[in-house]
Design a protein around this motif. Structure first.
Motif, PDB file in Angstrom:
ATOM      1  N   LEU A  84       1.467  -1.165   0.374  1.00 62.36           N
ATOM      2  CA  LEU A  84      -0.022   0.320  -0.172  1.00 62.36           C
ATOM      3  C   LEU A  84       1.037   1.574  -0.224  1.00 62.36           C
ATOM      4  CD1 LEU A  84      -3.058  -0.900   2.379  1.00 62.36           C
ATOM      5  CD2 LEU A  84      -2.990  -0.555   0.573  1.00 62.36           C
ATOM      6  N   ARG A 109       2.255   2.415  -3.118  1.00 61.73           N
ATOM      7  CA  ARG A 109       0.994   2.811  -3.688  1.00 61.73           C
ATOM      8  C   ARG A 109       0.565   4.171  -3.994  1.00 61.73           C
ATOM      9  NH1 ARG A 109      -3.951  -1.296  -4.975  1.00 61.73           N
ATOM     10  NH2 ARG A 109      -2.348  -2.508  -3.417  1.00 61.73           N
ATOM     11  N   PHE A 110       0.317   4.299  -2.630  1.00 63.67           N
ATOM     12  CA  PHE A 110      -0.508   5.618  -2.017  1.00 63.67           C
ATOM     13  C   PHE A 110       1.089   6.751  -0.772  1.00 63.67           C
ATOM     14  CE2 PHE A 110      -3.706   2.443  -2.151  1.00 63.67           C
ATOM     15  CZ  PHE A 110      -4.432   2.817  -3.068  1.00 63.67           C
ATOM     16  N   LEU A 130       1.269   6.682   5.355  1.00 59.03           N
ATOM     17  CA  LEU A 130       0.019   5.671   5.400  1.00 59.03           C
ATOM     18  C   LEU A 130      -0.744   6.391   7.025  1.00 59.03           C
ATOM     19  CD1 LEU A 130       0.083   2.213   3.875  1.00 59.03           C
ATOM     20  CD2 LEU A 130      -0.791   4.458   3.029  1.00 59.03           C
ATOM     21  N   CYS A 180      -6.901   1.780   7.361  1.00 62.07           N
ATOM     22  CA  CYS A 180      -6.182   2.426   7.358  1.00 62.07           C
ATOM     23  C   CYS A 180      -6.175   3.376   5.599  1.00 62.07           C
ATOM     24  CB  CYS A 180      -4.718   0.499   6.455  1.00 62.07           C
ATOM     25  SG  CYS A 180      -3.760   1.907   5.518  1.00 62.07           S
ATOM     26  N   PHE A 181      -5.941   4.797   6.108  1.00 61.35           N
ATOM     27  CA  PHE A 181      -5.579   5.868   5.552  1.00 61.35           C
ATOM     28  C   PHE A 181      -4.315   6.083   4.495  1.00 61.35           C
ATOM     29  CE2 PHE A 181      -9.460   5.346   7.998  1.00 61.35           C
ATOM     30  CZ  PHE A 181     -10.058   6.044   7.375  1.00 61.35           C
ATOM     31  N   GLU A 182      -4.481   7.037   3.505  1.00 61.81           N
ATOM     32  CA  GLU A 182      -2.779   7.532   3.464  1.00 61.81           C
ATOM     33  C   GLU A 182      -3.105   8.980   4.497  1.00 61.81           C
ATOM     34  OE1 GLU A 182      -2.552   9.506  -0.811  1.00 61.81           O
ATOM     35  OE2 GLU A 182      -4.861   8.233  -1.186  1.00 61.81           O
ATOM     36  N   ASP A 233      -5.131  11.656   5.674  1.00 66.67           N
ATOM     37  CA  ASP A 233      -6.458  11.543   5.108  1.00 66.67           C
ATOM     38  C   ASP A 233      -7.814  11.574   5.787  1.00 66.67           C
ATOM     39  OD1 ASP A 233      -6.036  12.541   2.276  1.00 66.67           O
ATOM     40  OD2 ASP A 233      -6.292  10.587   1.366  1.00 66.67           O
ATOM     41  N   SER A 242     -10.860   1.640   4.258  1.00 64.71           N
ATOM     42  CA  SER A 242      -9.871   1.467   4.356  1.00 64.71           C
ATOM     43  C   SER A 242      -9.443   0.692   2.647  1.00 64.71           C
ATOM     44  CB  SER A 242      -9.770   0.477   5.453  1.00 64.71           C
ATOM     45  OG  SER A 242      -8.282  -0.253   5.646  1.00 64.71           O
ATOM     46  N   LEU A 243      -7.748   1.185   2.817  1.00 67.53           N
ATOM     47  CA  LEU A 243      -7.173   1.316   1.455  1.00 67.53           C
ATOM     48  C   LEU A 243      -6.647  -0.469   0.975  1.00 67.53           C
ATOM     49  CD1 LEU A 243      -4.505   3.817   1.559  1.00 67.53           C
ATOM     50  CD2 LEU A 243      -6.642   4.214   0.677  1.00 67.53           C
ATOM     51  N   GLU A 244      -6.915  -0.890   2.242  1.00 68.57           N
ATOM     52  CA  GLU A 244      -6.732  -2.529   1.465  1.00 68.57           C
ATOM     53  C   GLU A 244      -8.331  -3.280   0.991  1.00 68.57           C
ATOM     54  OE1 GLU A 244      -8.363  -2.996   5.569  1.00 68.57           O
ATOM     55  OE2 GLU A 244      -7.718  -1.626   4.438  1.00 68.57           O
TER      56      GLU A 244
END
Length: 122
Positions: A18, A21-22, A25, A41-43, A46, A92-94
């Motif tokens: 992650l 990519r982002f 975190l 999970c966030f950037e 965020d 969440s990003l995942e």
């Protein structure tokens, strides 16, 4: 210093993917119902934290926050960030990866509790 949160190798691998990519975190666990009680999970930045959140620690250099209300229930536990197969219904990003983060917990030992008290953290 007693750590309040740890991470499994599997969760660490997901964080690395992650992060590629982002970028940086962060994690937050609200203690709400359903998927709101799962770590999200966030950037980094965020999710806006405030006075109602506690910085529990860091996992793989990512800050991990928890709502104060949830912290009051779990302040006597050690948490481990892990993953499991299946899609949650959070932001969440995942989630698009077909997995989701989850928390495993155990009670802190008497020596861990004593150390936290001595450090003014309990």
């Amino acid at each position: 210093m007693t750590e309040r949160i740890g991470i499994t190798k599997a969760a660490s691998a997901v964080i690395e993917e992650l992060r590629e990519r982002f970028g940086p975190l962060m994690f937050h666990q609200s203690g709400g119902c359903c998927d709101g009680s799962s770590p999200m999970c966030f950037e980094d930045g965020d999710f806006k934290t405030g006075a109602s959140d506690v910085l529990l620690g860091h996992v793989d250099d990512c800050p991990f926050y928890m709502s104060k209300d949830q912290y009051e229930y779990w302040k006597h536990t050690h948490l481990t960030l892990d993953i499991t197969k299946g899609r949650g219904s959070s932001f969440s990003l995942e989630i698009p990866m077909g997995i989701r983060f989850l928390i495993r917990s155990r009670l802190l030992t008497e020596s861990e509790l004593q150390q936290l008290k001595e450090e003014g953290l309990l």
